[in-house]
Structures are given as structure tokens and as C-alpha cells.
Design a protein around this motif. Sequence first.
Motif, mmCIF file in Angstrom:
data_model
loop_
_atom_site.group_PDB
_atom_site.id
_atom_site.type_symbol
_atom_site.label_atom_id
_atom_site.label_comp_id
_atom_site.label_asym_id
_atom_site.label_seq_id
_atom_site.Cartn_x
_atom_site.Cartn_y
_atom_site.Cartn_z
ATOM 1 N N ARG A 57 0.831 -1.213 0.000
ATOM 2 C CA ARG A 57 0.000 0.000 0.000
ATOM 3 C C ARG A 57 0.863 1.259 0.000
ATOM 4 O O ARG A 57 1.857 1.331 0.724
ATOM 5 C CB ARG A 57 -0.872 0.051 1.255
ATOM 6 C CG ARG A 57 -2.015 -0.853 1.260
ATOM 7 C CD ARG A 57 -2.923 -0.618 2.437
ATOM 8 N NE ARG A 57 -2.310 0.234 3.447
ATOM 9 C CZ ARG A 57 -2.714 0.294 4.705
ATOM 10 N NH1 ARG A 57 -3.720 -0.419 5.118
ATOM 11 N NH2 ARG A 57 -2.117 1.088 5.565
ATOM 12 N N PRO A 58 0.489 2.272 -0.768
ATOM 13 C CA PRO A 58 1.319 3.480 -0.862
ATOM 14 C C PRO A 58 1.171 4.420 0.334
ATOM 15 O O PRO A 58 2.009 5.302 0.523
ATOM 16 C CB PRO A 58 0.807 4.156 -2.134
ATOM 17 C CG PRO A 58 -0.621 3.742 -2.213
ATOM 18 C CD PRO A 58 -0.637 2.324 -1.698
ATOM 19 N N ASP A 59 0.134 4.252 1.139
ATOM 20 C CA ASP A 59 -0.105 5.191 2.233
ATOM 21 C C ASP A 59 0.626 4.828 3.527
ATOM 22 O O ASP A 59 0.438 5.493 4.541
ATOM 23 C CB ASP A 59 -1.604 5.351 2.489
ATOM 24 C CG ASP A 59 -2.303 4.034 2.756
ATOM 25 O OD1 ASP A 59 -1.667 2.978 2.616
ATOM 26 O OD2 ASP A 59 -3.504 4.069 3.091
ATOM 27 N N LEU A 60 1.486 3.823 3.497
ATOM 28 C CA LEU A 60 2.279 3.464 4.671
ATOM 29 C C LEU A 60 3.506 4.361 4.775
ATOM 30 O O LEU A 60 4.046 4.821 3.767
ATOM 31 C CB LEU A 60 2.742 2.009 4.586
ATOM 32 C CG LEU A 60 1.670 0.929 4.654
ATOM 33 C CD1 LEU A 60 2.313 -0.444 4.492
ATOM 34 C CD2 LEU A 60 0.916 0.990 5.957
ATOM 35 N N GLU A 61 3.947 4.580 5.996
ATOM 36 C CA GLU A 61 5.197 5.312 6.220
ATOM 37 C C GLU A 61 6.369 4.474 5.718
ATOM 38 O O GLU A 61 6.244 3.254 5.540
ATOM 39 C CB GLU A 61 5.375 5.599 7.718
ATOM 40 C CG GLU A 61 4.291 6.464 8.317
ATOM 41 C CD GLU A 61 4.384 7.904 7.856
ATOM 42 O OE1 GLU A 61 5.509 8.380 7.593
ATOM 43 O OE2 GLU A 61 3.338 8.551 7.750
ATOM 44 N N ALA A 62 7.508 5.096 5.492
ATOM 45 C CA ALA A 62 8.683 4.386 4.978
ATOM 46 C C ALA A 62 9.111 3.267 5.931
ATOM 47 O O ALA A 62 9.460 2.169 5.485
ATOM 48 C CB ALA A 62 9.833 5.364 4.766
ATOM 49 N N GLU A 63 9.068 3.531 7.244
ATOM 50 C CA GLU A 63 9.467 2.514 8.218
ATOM 51 C C GLU A 63 8.495 1.337 8.198
ATOM 52 O O GLU A 63 8.896 0.181 8.327
ATOM 53 C CB GLU A 63 9.529 3.101 9.632
ATOM 54 C CG GLU A 63 10.573 4.186 9.811
ATOM 55 C CD GLU A 63 10.082 5.568 9.367
ATOM 56 O OE1 GLU A 63 8.857 5.786 9.315
ATOM 57 O OE2 GLU A 63 10.933 6.408 9.063
ATOM 58 N N ALA A 64 7.209 1.616 8.038
ATOM 59 C CA ALA A 64 6.204 0.554 8.003
ATOM 60 C C ALA A 64 6.351 -0.296 6.740
ATOM 61 O O ALA A 64 6.196 -1.519 6.793
ATOM 62 C CB ALA A 64 4.803 1.151 8.080
ATOM 63 N N THR A 65 6.676 0.346 5.624
ATOM 64 C CA THR A 65 6.905 -0.392 4.380
ATOM 65 C C THR A 65 8.103 -1.318 4.531
ATOM 66 O O THR A 65 8.052 -2.487 4.130
ATOM 67 C CB THR A 65 7.121 0.584 3.204
ATOM 68 O OG1 THR A 65 5.970 1.416 3.086
ATOM 69 C CG2 THR A 65 7.335 -0.161 1.909
ATOM 70 N N ALA A 74 0.045 -13.286 2.492
ATOM 71 C CA ALA A 74 -0.162 -12.154 1.579
ATOM 72 C C ALA A 74 -1.645 -11.927 1.315
ATOM 73 O O ALA A 74 -2.090 -10.783 1.158
ATOM 74 C CB ALA A 74 0.587 -12.378 0.269
ATOM 75 N N ARG A 75 -2.418 -13.005 1.260
ATOM 76 C CA ARG A 75 -3.859 -12.868 1.025
ATOM 77 C C ARG A 75 -4.572 -12.202 2.189
ATOM 78 O O ARG A 75 -5.526 -11.465 1.980
ATOM 79 C CB ARG A 75 -4.482 -14.237 0.774
ATOM 80 C CG ARG A 75 -4.240 -14.737 -0.606
ATOM 81 C CD ARG A 75 -5.041 -15.992 -0.886
ATOM 82 N NE ARG A 75 -4.782 -16.434 -2.246
ATOM 83 C CZ ARG A 75 -4.649 -17.686 -2.611
ATOM 84 N NH1 ARG A 75 -4.774 -18.649 -1.710
ATOM 85 N NH2 ARG A 75 -4.397 -17.989 -3.857
ATOM 86 N N ILE A 76 -4.130 -12.453 3.423
ATOM 87 C CA ILE A 76 -4.827 -11.881 4.575
ATOM 88 C C ILE A 76 -4.231 -10.559 5.034
ATOM 89 O O ILE A 76 -4.836 -9.869 5.846
ATOM 90 C CB ILE A 76 -4.891 -12.876 5.748
ATOM 91 C CG1 ILE A 76 -3.501 -13.241 6.252
ATOM 92 C CG2 ILE A 76 -5.680 -14.101 5.370
ATOM 93 C CD1 ILE A 76 -3.499 -14.143 7.481
ATOM 94 N N SER A 77 -3.081 -10.190 4.509
ATOM 95 C CA SER A 77 -2.438 -8.937 4.895
ATOM 96 C C SER A 77 -3.151 -7.749 4.250
ATOM 97 O O SER A 77 -3.431 -7.754 3.054
ATOM 98 C CB SER A 77 -0.970 -8.940 4.464
ATOM 99 O OG SER A 77 -0.388 -7.686 4.722
ATOM 100 N N GLU A 78 -3.413 -6.732 5.049
ATOM 101 C CA GLU A 78 -4.018 -5.515 4.520
ATOM 102 C C GLU A 78 -2.981 -4.606 3.875
ATOM 103 O O GLU A 78 -3.338 -3.669 3.169
ATOM 104 C CB GLU A 78 -4.739 -4.772 5.638
ATOM 105 C CG GLU A 78 -5.943 -5.523 6.177
ATOM 106 C CD GLU A 78 -6.657 -4.772 7.282
ATOM 107 O OE1 GLU A 78 -6.234 -3.652 7.612
ATOM 108 O OE2 GLU A 78 -7.636 -5.312 7.806
ATOM 109 N N ASP A 79 -1.695 -4.883 4.125
ATOM 110 C CA ASP A 79 -0.627 -4.032 3.599
ATOM 111 C C ASP A 79 -0.235 -4.396 2.174
ATOM 112 O O ASP A 79 0.351 -3.586 1.468
ATOM 113 C CB ASP A 79 0.602 -4.111 4.505
ATOM 114 C CG ASP A 79 0.316 -3.545 5.878
ATOM 115 O OD1 ASP A 79 -0.519 -2.626 5.974
ATOM 116 O OD2 ASP A 79 0.912 -4.017 6.854
#
Length: 95
Positions: free
Chosen positions: A11-19, A79-84
Motif C-alpha cells: 500500500r502506498p499510504d504506509l510510512e517508509a518505516e512501516a513499508t 499475503a492474502r490476509i495482509s491488509e498491507d
Amino acid sequence: MHKYEIMYIVRPDLEAEATEAVIESFNNTLETQGATVEKTDKWGLRELAYDIQKHSKGYYVVLNVEAPGAAIDEFTRLARISEDIIRFITIRDDE
């Protein structure tokens, strides 16, 4: 064990650390399942060809791994259950 190429879009709306945490988490998942992550290629934030889950951009990551089938199955399940992760594909890359 077989070689695989895995591409996923974070997802593009995550912070850099979260990505980075998402990428590290999925790499660790593969490694604990007996896979060897040979290369992690971070393509960065790119425009999508069409909107996915109301996102027009995404952070692309490509992995080259050598893994047993069980590791790929576990990656797919998570990956299927991850919201990220908004999209992923796994391709077997044996020659």
C-alpha cells in the motif's frame, strides 16, 4: 527446492518505516519456512495501470527466492490476509 520470483505491491499510504517492516516481515516468513531469499529488489513507489483497492500508486517489491513449496504456500496465505499487500504474484523460475 525450486526457484521463484515473487512480486508484490505494498500500500502506498504506509510510512517508509512501516513499508520496510512489511518487506522484512515477509522475508523473515520465507526464511523461517526454509527458503533462501537470494535478492530483494525494491522498485519503489510507482503508478498503477488501474486502481487497486482505491489506490492509484503502489510500492513494488520483487524477490528472487529458492524455496520449498510449503514456504511459498505460507507466503501466499499471509499475503492474502495482509491488509498491507494489495496485489502479489508468484512465478516458478526453474530453467
